[in-house]
Write a protein that holds these residues in place. Structure first.
Motif, short mmCIF file in Angstrom:
data_model
loop_
_atom_site.label_atom_id
_atom_site.label_comp_id
_atom_site.label_asym_id
_atom_site.label_seq_id
_atom_site.Cartn_x
_atom_site.Cartn_y
_atom_site.Cartn_z
N ASP A 1 0.83 -1.20 0.00
CA ASP A 1 0.00 0.00 0.00
C ASP A 1 0.87 1.25 0.00
O ASP A 1 0.63 2.20 -0.76
N GLU A 2 1.90 1.27 0.86
CA GLU A 2 2.79 2.42 0.93
C GLU A 2 3.54 2.65 -0.37
O GLU A 2 3.72 3.79 -0.82
N TYR A 3 3.98 1.57 -1.00
CA TYR A 3 4.66 1.67 -2.29
C TYR A 3 3.72 2.29 -3.33
O TYR A 3 4.11 3.15 -4.11
N GLY A 4 2.47 1.83 -3.33
CA GLY A 4 1.51 2.35 -4.29
C GLY A 4 1.26 3.83 -4.10
O GLY A 4 1.21 4.59 -5.07
N ARG A 5 1.14 4.26 -2.85
CA ARG A 5 0.92 5.67 -2.57
C ARG A 5 2.13 6.51 -3.01
O ARG A 5 1.97 7.60 -3.56
N ALA A 6 3.34 6.01 -2.76
CA ALA A 6 4.55 6.77 -3.08
C ALA A 6 4.78 6.89 -4.58
O ALA A 6 5.23 7.92 -5.08
N HIS A 7 4.49 5.82 -5.32
CA HIS A 7 4.81 5.80 -6.75
C HIS A 7 3.64 6.14 -7.66
O HIS A 7 3.85 6.57 -8.80
N PHE A 8 2.43 5.93 -7.17
CA PHE A 8 1.29 6.13 -8.06
C PHE A 8 0.23 7.06 -7.46
O PHE A 8 -0.77 7.35 -8.10
N GLY A 9 0.47 7.52 -6.23
CA GLY A 9 -0.47 8.43 -5.62
C GLY A 9 -1.77 7.77 -5.19
O GLY A 9 -2.78 8.43 -4.97
N GLU A 10 -1.75 6.45 -5.09
CA GLU A 10 -2.94 5.72 -4.68
C GLU A 10 -2.51 4.38 -4.12
O GLU A 10 -1.36 4.00 -4.21
N GLN A 11 -3.45 3.67 -3.56
CA GLN A 11 -3.13 2.33 -3.07
C GLN A 11 -2.92 1.41 -4.26
O GLN A 11 -3.68 1.40 -5.20
N THR A 12 -1.86 0.60 -4.18
CA THR A 12 -1.59 -0.35 -5.26
C THR A 12 -2.71 -1.36 -5.39
O THR A 12 -2.97 -1.88 -6.47
N ASN A 13 -3.39 -1.64 -4.30
CA ASN A 13 -4.45 -2.64 -4.37
C ASN A 13 -5.75 -2.07 -4.91
O ASN A 13 -6.77 -2.74 -4.90
N GLY A 14 -5.70 -0.84 -5.42
CA GLY A 14 -6.88 -0.32 -6.10
C GLY A 14 -7.30 1.07 -5.67
O GLY A 14 -8.17 1.67 -6.28
#
Length: 202
Positions: free
Chosen positions: A174-187
């Motif tokens: 989740d943290e990776y998704g927020r840092a790289h994509f500005g959202e949760q990686t899980n959706g």
């Protein structure tokens, strides 16, 4: 014959039930079309209207069991809001249905079961939160399911640690998704919901 036909669907159900019962008694390679046809009260010709062979039926059975299991997952919202709680519920769910999973595993059906499980789970998750990148989200769901559940055969005697590790991994994703994509990686972030307390982590 259309698969929406009542008789067709009834025969499908009978064949899946007969296959499940047969799988409890003997190995997959010992199950025969004549024996299943007899158990489902149909003839061989009817069997082949539904499936190419026993292995085609085995795949359909693995998918059906996975979809039934996902349909009963009343803790899916934790996937967004409380990763550790979700991991605890998932582990508890599989531990409670260990015989079913073991039966599939010893007959080489585990991978297709987990793939079907992940696909069905992803489809249900999208009802909670619209997915902007469906392919990436589907990959992540598959990664999570296979990753968490592959720990159980090896570390089944320490499910508390499995839950801790899985929960930490989901938080990191989740943290990776927020840092790289500005959202949760899980959706993406889901709205907060009141979810009944269940599957408390140890």
């Amino acid at each position: 014959m259309a698969n929406t036909d009542l008789r067709y669907r009834r025969t499908e159900r009978f064949l899946l039930e007969a296959f499940g019962e047969a799988l409890e008694k003997r190995a997959l390679d010992k199950i025969t079309v004549p024996s299943l046809a007899a158990a489902a009260d149909i003839n061989k010709a009817t069997f082949y209207l539904h499936y190419r062979d026993i292995y085609d039926l085995a795949e359909a059975y693995a998918h059906a069991i996975a979809e039934e299991r996902v349909a009963t997952m009343d803790y899916l919202e934790y996937y967004f809001d409380d990763p550790k709680q979700f991991a605890a519920c998932l582990v508890e769910d599989f531990e409670a249905n260990k015989e079913e999973v073991t039966k599939l595993g010893r007959n080489g059906l585990m991978r297709m079961y987990l793939d079907a499980f992940a696909t069905a789970m992803h489809q249900r998750l999208t009802r909670f939160k619209p997915i902007t990148d469906d392919k990436r989200s589907n990959m992540m769901t598959t990664f999570v399911v296979h990753g968490i559940l592959s720990l159980l055969p090896r570390y089944g005697d320490d499910t508390a640690t499995v839950v801790d590790v899985a929960g930490d991994a989901l938080k990191a994703i989740d943290e990776y998704g927020r840092a790289h994509f500005g959202e949760q990686t899980n959706g993406g972030p889901a709205p907060q919901r009141a979810v009944a307390a269940k599957c408390q982590p140890e």
